[in-house]
Scaffold this motif. Structure first.
Motif, PDB file in Angstrom:
ATOM      1  N   CYS A  30      -2.210  -0.959  -1.389  1.00 28.59           N
ATOM      2  CA  CYS A  30      -2.049  -2.072  -0.454  1.00 28.59           C
ATOM      3  C   CYS A  30      -3.416  -2.716  -0.238  1.00 28.59           C
ATOM      4  CB  CYS A  30      -1.482  -1.578   0.874  1.00 28.59           C
ATOM      5  SG  CYS A  30      -1.468  -2.856   2.146  1.00 28.59           S
ATOM      6  N   PHE A  39      -5.279  -1.439   2.850  1.00 22.46           N
ATOM      7  CA  PHE A  39      -5.346   0.009   3.104  1.00 22.46           C
ATOM      8  C   PHE A  39      -6.788   0.452   3.347  1.00 22.46           C
ATOM      9  CE2 PHE A  39      -5.975   4.401   1.696  1.00 22.46           C
ATOM     10  CZ  PHE A  39      -4.967   5.067   2.376  1.00 22.46           C
ATOM     11  N   CYS A  88       0.346  -7.429   4.936  1.00 22.00           N
ATOM     12  CA  CYS A  88       1.028  -6.134   4.980  1.00 22.00           C
ATOM     13  C   CYS A  88       1.868  -5.928   3.729  1.00 22.00           C
ATOM     14  CB  CYS A  88       1.999  -6.120   6.149  1.00 22.00           C
ATOM     15  SG  CYS A  88       1.445  -5.217   7.549  1.00 22.00           S
ATOM     16  N   GLN A  89       1.788  -4.756   3.148  1.00 21.50           N
ATOM     17  CA  GLN A  89       2.652  -4.467   2.008  1.00 21.50           C
ATOM     18  C   GLN A  89       3.524  -3.252   2.275  1.00 21.50           C
ATOM     19  OE1 GLN A  89      -0.821  -4.952  -0.918  1.00 21.50           O
ATOM     20  NE2 GLN A  89       0.947  -5.702  -2.085  1.00 21.50           N
ATOM     21  N   CYS A  90       3.830  -3.053   3.555  1.00 20.46           N
ATOM     22  CA  CYS A  90       4.612  -1.875   3.936  1.00 20.46           C
ATOM     23  C   CYS A  90       5.929  -1.794   3.159  1.00 20.46           C
ATOM     24  CB  CYS A  90       4.925  -1.898   5.425  1.00 20.46           C
ATOM     25  SG  CYS A  90       3.483  -1.823   6.479  1.00 20.46           S
ATOM     26  N   LEU A 121       3.351   1.989   8.854  1.00 18.50           N
ATOM     27  CA  LEU A 121       3.163   3.197   8.047  1.00 18.50           C
ATOM     28  C   LEU A 121       1.831   3.881   8.336  1.00 18.50           C
ATOM     29  CD1 LEU A 121       4.438   1.937   4.578  1.00 18.50           C
ATOM     30  CD2 LEU A 121       5.586   3.485   6.137  1.00 18.50           C
ATOM     31  N   MET A 122       0.952   3.169   9.035  1.00 20.11           N
ATOM     32  CA  MET A 122      -0.345   3.738   9.411  1.00 20.11           C
ATOM     33  C   MET A 122      -0.295   4.402  10.774  1.00 20.11           C
ATOM     34  SD  MET A 122      -3.153   3.966   7.781  1.00 20.11           S
ATOM     35  CE  MET A 122      -3.936   3.240   6.351  1.00 20.11           C
ATOM     36  N   CYS A 169       1.191   5.861   4.632  1.00 15.20           N
ATOM     37  CA  CYS A 169      -0.186   5.361   4.638  1.00 15.20           C
ATOM     38  C   CYS A 169      -1.102   6.230   5.506  1.00 15.20           C
ATOM     39  CB  CYS A 169      -0.223   3.904   5.095  1.00 15.20           C
ATOM     40  SG  CYS A 169       0.584   2.814   3.899  1.00 15.20           S
ATOM     41  N   CYS A 185      -6.489  -2.100   7.748  1.00 15.51           N
ATOM     42  CA  CYS A 185      -5.427  -1.231   8.271  1.00 15.51           C
ATOM     43  C   CYS A 185      -5.863   0.229   8.210  1.00 15.51           C
ATOM     44  CB  CYS A 185      -4.148  -1.455   7.461  1.00 15.51           C
ATOM     45  SG  CYS A 185      -2.717  -0.604   8.117  1.00 15.51           S
TER      46      CYS A 185
END
Ligand code: SF4
Lengths: 376, 93
Positions: free
Chosen positions: A336, A339, A321-323, A352-353, A360, A343
């Motif tokens: 990310c 992405f 995860c790179q939130c 964020l998704m 995202c 995700c």
């Protein structure tokens, strides 16, 4: 293209964009050293993606999508706490729909519900209180989350429960507050923001004065903005104009909704019911001092945290995860690693998704293909 | 959740508890009006008011033109349907 066609005031928008281009040209900024403007509110993020506003702006302006989506910044540990409460016998756990699918470390509330927990979606905290009246034999818990926009509604509901002597209703309080968060962003060496779009509906409650330190102490402009496309463009123009003229002020583009003094009945209820926590944990951003509130001692009996033993452990986000980096604007959503692969909105890995206000999800839905294409 | 939706107050249900009914695009539900009343604008004066409704609370008075414009934008954003659906499911009086 899906996002831009139905956008009606295209002429007005284009006129504003030309004004913005003019300012950018006069300021002699270039795409390799862009101006960074952060929109603090998830509603703005949604509008920006929905209407493709980023693509209309000169490349020398970079929008950073801030942490203003309460669902998106909810840490995994808190979701686990929700699940733990919801899975207790005799509990009816109530939540806004947005929060149902946020992944916890083992499951989301939606999965807990599928496995038999009594999790119910409500539209308002008042609906949760109504459930408590209807089921006096059950413990009804409301999952309270959101910034100052929704904070008063929870407070008024607790006050009503108190007035009515209701004993089987409590609130799992995850309300967060915007000002310490903006301050944390300004203090972070990783993040360079030149100006801000201030949150419209949070400001409707708190007014504009709480932001004064941004201008005075940090010398950054902020324009409190509405969320319609023209509002957003006009606010960006106002931020740029301040930058160009070397001003740093708090301006109110959304005065039709936001009184400078805020909403006094709402503020009164808020200060009556809550007190600041020493710190609160944010997904991706870590712990931020004084960024959350809890119920005051006098309302302890309505506090789910005191009523139930909750695990309350901090759980790191999955490695992939790179939130956090997206929230801070260090990388763009499509950069990310997961992405659109591991995700997606259907199977979100990061928060964020989940919500349409998350950068995202908004990107995936409206802007992903285009930006990805142009970035490749 | 944070954008809210415009509605029009059609009746006062309980002035003491500050409860009123709003009509949001034909869906009616009870809302709390604590945030939009004061000595100059008591509950009885609220009938006919256009308001911005957030999670069951009227948070701000708006004018009719703003209400229409906001509703149009929310519909474009895809927010209005979800909001109205949530209202319809859970709290239609
Ligand atoms: S793509 Fe998923 S994991 Fe990556 S930053 Fe976005 S929400 Fe987080």
């Amino acid at each position: 293209m899906k996002y831009a066609d139905e956008f009606r005031d295209r002429d007005k928008a284009q006129a504003l964009v030309r004004e913005i281009e003019g300012l950018v040209a006069e300021m002699a900024v270039t795409p390799d050293k862009p101006i960074h403007i952060m929109e603090v509110c998830g509603g703005h993020t949604h509008s920006i993606f929905r209407y493709g506003l980023e693509g209309m702006l000169p490349k020398a302006i970079e929008l950073i999508h801030g942490p203003g989506c309460p669902v998106c910044v909810l840490p995994m540990g808190r979701v686990d706490d929700c699940v733990a409460i919801a899975e207790r016998p005799n509990v009816i756990f109530t939540t806004f729909g947005d929060a149902m699918r946020v992944p916890g470390s083992k499951k989301s509330l939606l999965q807990a519900k599928a496995e038999g927990a009594d999790v119910r979606m409500v539209y308002s905290p008042m609906d949760a209180l109504a459930l408590a009246r209807k089921h006096p034999d059950k413990d009804v818990v409301f999952f309270a989350l959101g910034f100052e926009t929704t904070m008063p509604s929870t407070a008024f509901t607790i006050l009503e429960a108190e007035a009515d002597g209701i004993t089987n209703f409590s609130v799992f309080c995850n309300h967060i507050t915007i000002v310490p968060t903006v301050k944390a962003i300004l203090d972070s060496p990783e993040i360079q923001i030149d100006g801000f779009l201030g949150p419209g509906h949070v400001s409707m409650v708190i007014g504009t004065a709480p932001y004064d330190f941004i201008a005075r102490h940090y010398r950054r402009p902020m324009v409190v903005a509405g969320f319609e496309p023209l509002d957003v463009l006009q606010s960006i123009w106002m931020v740029l104009k301040q930058l160009k003229e070397g001003r740093a002020e708090i301006e109110n583009q959304y005065a039709r909704i936001v009184p400078d003094g805020g909403n006094s009945p709402a503020l009164k209820a808020v200060s009556q019911v809550y007190e600041l926590r020493e710190f609160f944990e944010w997904r991706g951003l870590g712990s931020i001092d004084h960024s959350g509130v809890r119920l005051r001692e006098g309302y302890a009996r309505f506090d789910a945290e005191r009523r139930f033993a909750i695990p309350n452990v901090t759980i790191a986000d999955p490695q992939s995860c790179q939130c956090g980096e997206v929230l801070k604007g260090v990388i763009k959503p499509w950069q990310c690693k997961v992405f659109g692969t591991a995700c997606t909105p259907e199977v979100p890995l990061g928060a964020l998704m989940v919500s349409s206000e998350g950068a995202c999800a908004a990107h995936y839905q409206y802007g992903g293909a285009r930006r990805q294409g142009s970035a490749a | 959740m944070c954008l809210g939706i415009p509605g029009r107050i059609v009746s006062i249900d309980d002035a003491g508890r500050k409860l009123a009914t709003v009509d949001v695009s034909g869906v009616r539900r009870q809302v709390n009006i604590s945030c939009i009343i004061d000595d100059d604008h008591p509950p009885a004066a609220c009938i006919g008011d256009w308001v911005l409704v957030h999670v069951g609370f009227a948070m701000s008075r708006i004018n009719e033109a703003q209400a229409a414009e906001t509703l149009k934008i929310l519909t474009e954003l895809g927010e209005a349907q979800a909001e109205i659906e949530a209202m319809r499911k859970t709290g239609t009086r």
